[in-house]
Design a protein around this motif. Structure first.
Motif, PDB file in Angstrom:
ATOM      1  N   ALA A 473      43.659  36.592  34.607  1.00 30.12           N
ATOM      2  CA  ALA A 473      43.673  35.027  34.954  1.00 30.12           C
ATOM      3  C   ALA A 473      42.672  34.851  35.353  1.00 30.12           C
ATOM      4  O   ALA A 473      41.712  33.740  35.119  1.00 30.12           O
ATOM      5  N   PRO A 474      43.680  34.569  36.989  1.00 30.47           N
ATOM      6  CA  PRO A 474      42.338  33.856  37.900  1.00 30.47           C
ATOM      7  C   PRO A 474      41.068  34.485  37.813  1.00 30.47           C
ATOM      8  O   PRO A 474      40.179  33.397  37.728  1.00 30.47           O
ATOM      9  N   LEU A 475      40.893  35.388  37.765  1.00 28.60           N
ATOM     10  CA  LEU A 475      39.857  36.538  38.273  1.00 28.60           C
ATOM     11  C   LEU A 475      38.655  35.824  36.392  1.00 28.60           C
ATOM     12  O   LEU A 475      38.022  35.537  37.223  1.00 28.60           O
ATOM     13  N   LEU A 476      39.385  35.612  35.599  1.00 27.32           N
ATOM     14  CA  LEU A 476      38.400  35.402  34.255  1.00 27.32           C
ATOM     15  C   LEU A 476      37.733  34.111  34.767  1.00 27.32           C
ATOM     16  O   LEU A 476      36.655  33.669  34.784  1.00 27.32           O
ATOM     17  N   ASP A 477      38.492  33.310  34.772  1.00 27.18           N
ATOM     18  CA  ASP A 477      38.671  31.766  35.661  1.00 27.18           C
ATOM     19  C   ASP A 477      37.575  31.510  36.656  1.00 27.18           C
ATOM     20  O   ASP A 477      36.580  30.730  36.197  1.00 27.18           O
ATOM     21  N   MET A 478      38.021  32.233  37.007  1.00 31.14           N
ATOM     22  CA  MET A 478      36.487  31.642  38.004  1.00 31.14           C
ATOM     23  C   MET A 478      34.812  32.896  38.206  1.00 31.14           C
ATOM     24  O   MET A 478      34.330  32.383  38.080  1.00 31.14           O
ATOM     25  N   ALA A 479      35.272  33.866  37.137  1.00 27.35           N
ATOM     26  CA  ALA A 479      33.787  34.440  36.583  1.00 27.35           C
ATOM     27  C   ALA A 479      32.996  32.925  35.568  1.00 27.35           C
ATOM     28  O   ALA A 479      31.965  33.276  35.772  1.00 27.35           O
ATOM     29  N   ILE A 480      34.492  32.385  34.819  1.00 27.50           N
ATOM     30  CA  ILE A 480      33.607  31.357  33.960  1.00 27.50           C
ATOM     31  C   ILE A 480      32.302  30.392  34.374  1.00 27.50           C
ATOM     32  O   ILE A 480      32.158  29.802  34.803  1.00 27.50           O
ATOM     33  N   ILE A 481      33.139  29.532  36.030  1.00 26.01           N
ATOM     34  CA  ILE A 481      33.358  29.598  36.754  1.00 26.01           C
ATOM     35  C   ILE A 481      31.752  29.601  37.238  1.00 26.01           C
ATOM     36  O   ILE A 481      30.593  28.525  37.429  1.00 26.01           O
ATOM     37  N   GLY A 482      31.542  30.864  37.597  1.00 25.73           N
ATOM     38  CA  GLY A 482      30.738  31.402  38.599  1.00 25.73           C
ATOM     39  C   GLY A 482      29.164  31.168  37.725  1.00 25.73           C
ATOM     40  O   GLY A 482      27.855  30.861  38.190  1.00 25.73           O
ATOM     41  N   ILE A 483      29.841  31.910  36.132  1.00 29.91           N
ATOM     42  CA  ILE A 483      28.135  32.055  35.591  1.00 29.91           C
ATOM     43  C   ILE A 483      28.003  30.265  35.097  1.00 29.91           C
ATOM     44  O   ILE A 483      27.039  30.385  34.804  1.00 29.91           O
ATOM     45  N   VAL A 484      28.225  28.906  34.912  1.00 31.05           N
ATOM     46  CA  VAL A 484      28.132  28.338  34.147  1.00 31.05           C
ATOM     47  C   VAL A 484      27.172  27.745  35.689  1.00 31.05           C
ATOM     48  O   VAL A 484      26.428  27.344  35.164  1.00 31.05           O
ATOM     49  N   ILE A 485      27.894  27.773  37.200  1.00 31.68           N
ATOM     50  CA  ILE A 485      27.083  27.364  37.680  1.00 31.68           C
ATOM     51  C   ILE A 485      26.031  27.777  38.186  1.00 31.68           C
ATOM     52  O   ILE A 485      25.200  27.375  38.025  1.00 31.68           O
ATOM     53  N   LEU A 486      26.036  29.360  38.368  1.00 30.30           N
ATOM     54  CA  LEU A 486      24.449  30.401  38.255  1.00 30.30           C
ATOM     55  C   LEU A 486      23.475  29.845  37.120  1.00 30.30           C
ATOM     56  O   LEU A 486      22.898  30.322  36.993  1.00 30.30           O
ATOM     57  N   VAL A 487      24.427  29.706  36.026  1.00 27.52           N
ATOM     58  CA  VAL A 487      23.272  29.264  35.312  1.00 27.52           C
ATOM     59  C   VAL A 487      22.874  28.073  35.385  1.00 27.52           C
ATOM     60  O   VAL A 487      21.291  28.125  34.850  1.00 27.52           O
ATOM     61  N   LEU A 488      23.542  27.554  36.077  1.00 27.92           N
ATOM     62  CA  LEU A 488      22.909  26.030  36.355  1.00 27.92           C
ATOM     63  C   LEU A 488      21.607  25.973  37.031  1.00 27.92           C
ATOM     64  O   LEU A 488      19.972  25.641  37.161  1.00 27.92           O
TER      65      LEU A 488
END
Length: 796
Positions: A473-488
């Motif tokens: 779960a922490p790895l997936l949370d980090m991935a979600i935050i990273g994807i959102v930041i990179l999309v921006l």
């Protein structure tokens, strides 16, 4: 004249003062309960009203029965209010009146919604024509078999029927329809689409242990599905519609907003697809935007299901929490105050909710985030339990059928469990390891309140959930935050190596999750609890909470541990208290006949499965239903499997089904009759049955179940067609006389049922072809019609 006017004014003032006094007294009486207690009643009482109406109109499932049994809770609160009344017990009448009003509100809203659904005209079912749809959600690319198609969901406004007598006349229609088309590249929410095809109504049979799709149909006013549609026209503005169905002015504004949000959704999806490898791009899109689950491999979906992390793939409250955390983090780095960051967080959460769709977990988290934001802005104390109660009440007031939605149940139930139990559980954890014990406490608190619901729908439990909560779960949370930041950042420039890092993170998470799912002792298939187990379970949870939070400290540890032990015993004792040797039939509501024969033993159940494939390749949904029904009774392996209608086209699917349940299968061997548990025709049957003139017989302690197999109609050319001879009830006539025949007969043969119907039998189970009743009267005594009603387990 003046004196009479003054008298009238004084009388009016007296009336006003009387009502003001009554209101003040009423408000003082309502203070007998706390805000948190009123918050729970604010949504629970309407929910009980909704459950009452739904159960009376349709049926009370075991889960609904358990929920209705919790009506002891408002009585418990009334007893508390009476204790606080300070010698004036009549003050609780005000509390009781408001409780009754809330209950009646739920009754009224549920009655209104169900009546609207049942009275809506569905004249266009099965009618070929061109349908004008108003698209209400993003087109979803899904995989059907070996090909991909696009799913459109929207409201039907009208149709041009393909009938000579109608001509080109536009017929008005309403309700929701779903269309599967091959090309929808320019379609966005808020658009209007002309789709040519034939809508067919999918009458999903209601069954214990399965998701209630009927409640979803009622909520959305579902009217049919076009499976092979063709898009003939697309317009983005309502001004291009025929004058008879043009929308009101405000809908033009809503459509424009929906299309702008759809463009943002498309941009995010394309950015992820262009920058991440194809092996993880679909997973990244699902993590951030939800949906498109069919594009994920079955291995990924199965592993996420087994480890209990499937909720992360569907956009839920954790995503909203991550958004708020990200906004607050960026605000603190940029020197932006908490109040301004809260405004931004609320706006971002609402836009994200619009972009991913208004499903219950997202709306719940968004409303709770708004309540939290209002508390921060006003500088008042935020109560999460009051916020979740307000969110639930607002959702149920808007759409009462959400109460029967599994996502609503799991989202609110798990959140309530965290709010109530995480603190006492965390206090009991070993000290000095907060990074391990806190995720464990959160996971356990979310599951304790939802264990009966989880076992009812998914029939499994295990240690893998807790291990995955710590590692994956922490790895997936980090991935979600990273994807959102990179999309921006992708709007300006996002370095490729950052995208590669996110890709590696997703691969690691998938691999670790798959490994956990395959480890021994990580997943157990557990029988779903009976209604009486759930009725006992939740009072025990309340008892545990009392000693964990409210009870005296000197006695709390002993009673707290005792309550936990009772909770575990009640949850898993079902197979151990069932009478040994009991045999019963479970009817599976599928298009072709399917049923289970279950024989109870102390602590386990032996299960045999019969399924008629109808000579067709079974859909993934049918295979999942069969597997889920077997697991519903706690079985991981079948004692026997009888499959009719097997041919060269569907033999591979049948082989996979047999292998899943540990039964060896070979089509050539089956045709030679070498296997006693698997057969493609009527040559051999499972041990608890006997062959009597082509009739499958299951014998119990008190009566028998006869199934009239129709597999001969699906056999290949050149094979001998089996003729059914005689009536299976005749063998009982000489034994029990002419008054009663203790047996249940199942069949899919309409004319055979009409010819052999005998009201002396205990009952009949009928699978109507295409789930359409023709000559059969559903009001016949003892007749169960599959797909049209919930059929309880039949004890033999």
């Amino acid at each position: 004249m003046g004196s009479s006017t003054s008298v009238k004014l004084k009388s009016r003032y007296k009336v006003i003062n009387f009502f003001l006094t009554m209101i003040q007294s009423f408000g003082r009486d309502l203070g007998l309960l706390t805000y948190t207690e009123w918050g729970s009643l604010l949504w629970l009482l309407p929910a009980w009203g909704i459950a009452t109406v739904y159960g009376r109109v349709y049926e009370f499932s075991p889960l609904l029965t358990a929920f209705m049994s919790c009506l002891w809770y408002p009585l418990f609160l009334l007893w508390r209010a009476w204790q606080r009344s300070e010698g004036y017990p009549y003050r609780i009448f005000s509390v009781a009146i408001l409780c009754i009003a809330l209950y009646l509100l739920g009754l009224g809203r549920a009655t209104q919604v169900i009546t609207t659904y049942s009275e809506t005209d569905t004249f266009f079912e099965g009618q070929e024509g061109t349908y004008i749809m108003h698209i209400t959600s993003m087109p979803e690319r899904i995989r059907r078999g070996t090909s991909e198609t696009i799913k459109l969901t929207g409201d039907v406004l009208g149709l041009y029927a393909k009938k000579e007598m109608v001509g080109e006349e536009l017929l008005h229609a309403d309700g929701e329809i779903i269309a599967y088309v091959n090309d929808a590249s320019s379609i966005l929410p808020g658009s209007y689409v002309w789709v040519h095809g034939t809508p067919l109504h999918s009458r999903s049979g209601v069954e214990d242990g399965q998701i209630d799709r009927r409640a979803r149909m009622i909520a959305s006013l579902y009217r049919g599905t076009i499976y092979d549609g063709t898009v003939t026209a697309v317009v983005t503005s309502g001004t291009s519609l025929p004058a008879e169905i043009r929308p009101p002015w405000y809908e033009y504004i809503l459509n424009a907003l929906m299309q702008d949000i759809g463009n943002i959704h498309t941009y995010v999806k394309q950015a992820i697809a262009n920058r991440l490898p194809a092996s993880v791009a679909a997973l990244a899109q699902t993590l951030v935007l939800g949906g498109s689950y069919s594009l994920l491999s079955s291995t990924v979906m199965t592993s996420f299901t087994l480890t209990g992390l499937i909720h992360i793939l569907s956009v839920s409250g954790s995503h909203i929490a991550l958004l708020f955390a990200m906004v607050y983090g960026i605000g603190s780095v940029g020197g932006i105050g908490k109040e301004r960051s809260t405004y931004v967080g609320i706006i971002v959460a609402v836009l994200y909710c619009c972009m991913v769709g208004f499903n219950p977990p997202v709306i719940r988290a968004t409303l709770m985030g708004i309540c939290m934001g209002i508390g921060v802005i006003r500088g008042t104390l935020y109560s999460s339990r009051q916020a979740i109660a307000i969110s639930a009440a607002m959702l149920l007031l808007y759409q009462p059928m959400l109460l029967l939605d599994v996502s609503f149940q799991l989202s609110f139930g798990a959140t309530y469990g965290i709010l109530l139990l995480v603190k006492p559980l965390y206090r009991r954890m070993p000290k000095g390891m907060p990074k391990v014990t806190m995720p464990l406490a959160l996971c356990l608190a979310a599951q304790i309140l939802m264990w009966p619901v989880q076992l009812y729908y998914f029939h499994m439990i295990g240690m893998g959930t807790f291990v995955a909560a710590i590692l994956v779960a922490p790895l997936l949370d980090m991935a979600i935050i990273g994807i959102v930041i990179l999309v921006l950042l992708n709007i300006i420039y996002a370095p490729a190596f950052l995208w590669d890092m996110v890709g590696y993170l997703l691969r690691i998470a998938v691999y670790v999750n798959y490994t956990i799912a395959r480890l021994p002792l990580m997943t157990y298939w557990i029988a779903a609890p009976a209604w009486w187990q759930m009725v006992l379970y939740y009072p025990l949870c309340r008892y545990y909470y009392y000693w964990a939070e409210e009870g005296t400290k000197d006695k709390a540890p002993v009673y707290e541990k005792g309550a936990l032990l009772c909770i575990i015993v009640v949850l898993f004792c079902g197979p151990f208290v069932e009478a040994s040797g009991t045999t019963y039939i479970h009817v599976i509501p599928t298009a072709h006949p399917a049923w289970l024969a279950i024989e109870s033993h102390w602590g386990r159940r032996d299960v045999w499965l019969y399924c008629d494939m109808g000579g067709r390749v079974p859909s993934p949904r049918l295979i999942h239903t069969l597997e889920s029904d077997v697991h519903y009774y706690g079985a991981t392996r079948l004692r026997g499997l009888v499959v009719d209608g097997v041919n060269a086209e569907n033999v591979y699917a049948v082989n996979a089904l047999a292998s899943y349940f540990g039964i060896p299968f070979s089509f050539d061997a089956v045709k030679k009759g070498r296997y006693s548990y698997v057969t493609a025709g009527n040559e051999e049957y499972i041990p608890i049955t006997m062959e009597t003139n082509g009739v499958i017989q299951v014998t119990g302690l008190h009566r028998s179940f006869f199934f009239l197999s129709q597999s001969s109609g699906y056999r290949q050319k050149g094979q001998k067609v089996l003729q059914l001879k005689g009536n299976p009830t005749e063998m009982y006539v000489h034994r029990y006389g002419r008054d009663r025949i203790p047996c249940i007969i199942g069949t899919a043969d309409e004319y055979g049922l009409l010819r052999q119907y005998d009201n002396r039998c205990d009952g009949y189970v009928y699978w109507p072809p295409g789930r359409k009743l023709r000559e059969i009267d559903p009001a016949l005594d003892g007749l169960y019609v599959v797909g049209h009603e919930r059929i309880p387990d039949i004890e033999l």
